[in-house]
Structure formats: C-alpha cells, structure tokens
Scaffold this motif. Structure first.
Motif, PDB file in Angstrom:
ATOM      1  N   VAL A 144       0.867  -1.177   0.000  1.00 46.14           N
ATOM      2  CA  VAL A 144       0.000   0.000   0.000  1.00 46.14           C
ATOM      3  C   VAL A 144       0.905   1.230   0.000  1.00 46.14           C
ATOM      4  N   TYR A 146       1.474   5.530  -0.462  1.00 42.10           N
ATOM      5  CA  TYR A 146       0.801   6.803  -0.126  1.00 42.10           C
ATOM      6  C   TYR A 146       1.652   7.970  -0.601  1.00 42.10           C
ATOM      7  N   HIS A 150      -4.110   6.854  -0.279  1.00 41.39           N
ATOM      8  CA  HIS A 150      -3.630   5.477  -0.167  1.00 41.39           C
ATOM      9  C   HIS A 150      -4.079   4.648  -1.369  1.00 41.39           C
ATOM     10  N   HIS A 151      -3.121   3.907  -1.939  1.00 38.34           N
ATOM     11  CA  HIS A 151      -3.380   3.089  -3.117  1.00 38.34           C
ATOM     12  C   HIS A 151      -2.663   1.746  -2.970  1.00 38.34           C
ATOM     13  N   ARG A 179     -11.057   0.360   4.065  1.00 37.39           N
ATOM     14  CA  ARG A 179      -9.614   0.513   4.249  1.00 37.39           C
ATOM     15  C   ARG A 179      -9.113   1.913   3.891  1.00 37.39           C
ATOM     16  N   ASP A 180      -9.990   2.814   3.457  1.00 38.92           N
ATOM     17  CA  ASP A 180      -9.606   4.175   3.063  1.00 38.92           C
ATOM     18  C   ASP A 180      -8.622   4.156   1.887  1.00 38.92           C
ATOM     19  N   TRP A 181      -8.877   3.280   0.922  1.00 38.36           N
ATOM     20  CA  TRP A 181      -8.095   3.243  -0.306  1.00 38.36           C
ATOM     21  C   TRP A 181      -8.811   4.077  -1.365  1.00 38.36           C
ATOM     22  N   ALA A 218       2.231   7.699  -5.799  1.00 38.26           N
ATOM     23  CA  ALA A 218       2.344   6.570  -4.874  1.00 38.26           C
ATOM     24  C   ALA A 218       3.170   5.445  -5.484  1.00 38.26           C
TER      25      ALA A 218
END
Length: 271
Positions: A144, A146, A150-151, A179-181, A218
């Motif tokens: 993940v 950032y 977030h990606h 997950r706040d992606w 990212a």
C-alpha cells in the motif's frame, strides 16, 4: 452561477487523458454543493479553489465522495491558473506546482510512504478483482503506497491480465471504503522505466480512472522503496489506453527527498 471549466490532464488531446472539472472560485460553496456539482460534471474529480489567492486552498470531489488529494485535477487546475509557481493546500498537505509556458505542469507530492498489505486484505482484494496469485508479478510484491492518498499497488505478470480487468464493483467498493483506499493501482512493467497501469475507482462512483496522478506519485514511492528503479529515476506511466483515453504521466524521484514529482500536460475541453 458557478463557473465550471473542463480540462483533460496528462494529454495534449482533449479526447485523451483524464477529464477534470475546475471551479476557480468556489468560495461560499458548501460541501453538499461541491459534491452536487462534481456529480453533475460526472468526471472522476472536480477541483474547487475555496480561497481568494495563493497558497490556494483546494478541495477535490468525485461524484460520490471527497478525496484528500487528486493529481490529475491538480495538474489541470494549475494549468488553468497559468504559467508560474503555485502552491495548493490540500486535505493531504501542501503541494507545490510549476507550470511552464507550454502548459506542462509538475507537482511535488506530500511526503510519501509505503506499507505492507495485510495478507487477508490481499486475498479479499484479489477475489474482488477476480485475480489469483498466479496472475501476479512475483518480483513486485503487493504493498500500500501513499503520496497524498492510499493506493494498493498490485503488479500483474502479463499485459493481457491488465487488459482483462473485470471486477466485482460492490465487493471492491466496500473493501476500499473500509480501508480508506482511493484507487487500486494495477500495474504491468513494460520496460525498466515504463509501466502500464489501470486504476479502479468505485468508491468515487467511477468504474475506472483514465489517468491518476496521485496513484502515479504513490507508485513512484513504491518503486523507490523496493529499489526497483534508481533513486533519481524518471518513470513513464501509460494509462487510459484500455479505455480509449490514452495518457502519459512522468514520475520523477528526488534523491534524498521522500516526495515524488509528477508531470504532464493539460488542455481545455471545449464544446
């Protein structure tokens, strides 16, 4: 009436790249009004400048949510402001942008970082994307990354695997929301310094992004963290081809700096 400009970012062709809505004067607009405008515009993001002058306070709305940072709308908005040095204060932090006379802009991300992807999350992610472990490039492990948002970075072994994207929208949207992606950065390494990518964005109400500057930044952090490229590398990202909106994004790493530079052109969309 609110004036809305439309630009295509990471392309010199209004029919390519990623369209962005731009509101250069969004002072007085509420969150609900900005979200409504973004939904009506229908692009993956619309940028709103909510301050009178620089450093510009900028917010980014997709048709369904506000995102902390959006690279393509940053590039487009900076080009719309004109050549020179600009600073955007975003929900993720300050982002300086330089625009040259030809309409090419370079943003410098907030400090970037890379974290492990939980194995359970990876399993759920692959299931939603309808991939299996055998589809992955074993030399580029899932992480993940950032650089303002977030990606997850998921590397595929073949270009055909990338071209065959067909995911479970509801399952992926729920996982990303939990997950706040912001988007999923699906990549295939075409050459040492060139990557083909696709970016599902169901949490924003968009099936796929044709050019994703935040995810490109990212990815630059990911490549640096894993020492896949030199610390001063310039990387080309090709995106949007599978959607009929080809784009080119240039990612430049800065030795000794945990930020990432992302460059590209932007042009007005007329008619």
């Amino acid at each position: 009436m609110t004036e809305i400009q439309r630009y295509a970012a990471f392309t010199a062709d209004p029919g390519g790249g990623n369209p962005a809505g731009i509101v250069l004067d969004a002072r007085g607009l509420s969150d609900v009004e900005m979200l409504t405008i973004a939904a009506e515009v229908g692009y993956s993001e619309t940028a709103f400048i909510v301050s009178a002058s620089g450093p510009y306070r900028v917010r980014y709305f997709s048709p369904e949510i506000e995102v902390p940072f959006c690279g393509h709308a940053t590039i487009a908005t900076a080009v719309a402001l004109g050549p020179g040095e600009h600073v955007f204060t975003t929900n993720a932090g300050e982002v300086p942008i330089t625009v040259d006379g030809s309409g090419r802009a370079t943003l410098t991300s907030v400090p970037a970082s890379v974290a492990d992807l939980d194995p359970a999350d990876l399993g759920a992610l692959l299931e939603a994307l309808r991939y299996s472990g055998s589809d992955l490039d074993g030399s580029l492990p899932p992480k993940v990354a950032y650089a303002g948002a977030h990606h997850p970075v998921i590397a595929l072994a073949t270009r055909s695997g990338l071209a065959g994207l067909d995911y479970d929208v509801d399952a992926l949207k729920a996982l990303m929301g939990a997950r706040d992606w912001t988007t999923i950065q699906l990549v295939h390494r075409a050459a040492d310094d060139t990557f083909d990518v696709r970016n599902p964005f169901p949490v924003g109400g968009v099936y796929e992004d044709p050019a994703t500057g935040a995810a490109a930044a990212a990815l630059g952090a990911y490549l640096r963290e894993l020492k896949v490229v030199p610390e001063d590398a310039e990387v080309t990202i090709r995106q949007g081809h599978d959607m009929g909106r080809p784009s080119r994004i240039t990612v430049t790493l800065i030795p000794g700096d945990d930020r990432v530079r992302v460059s590209g052109t932007a042009v007005p969309i007329t008619g």
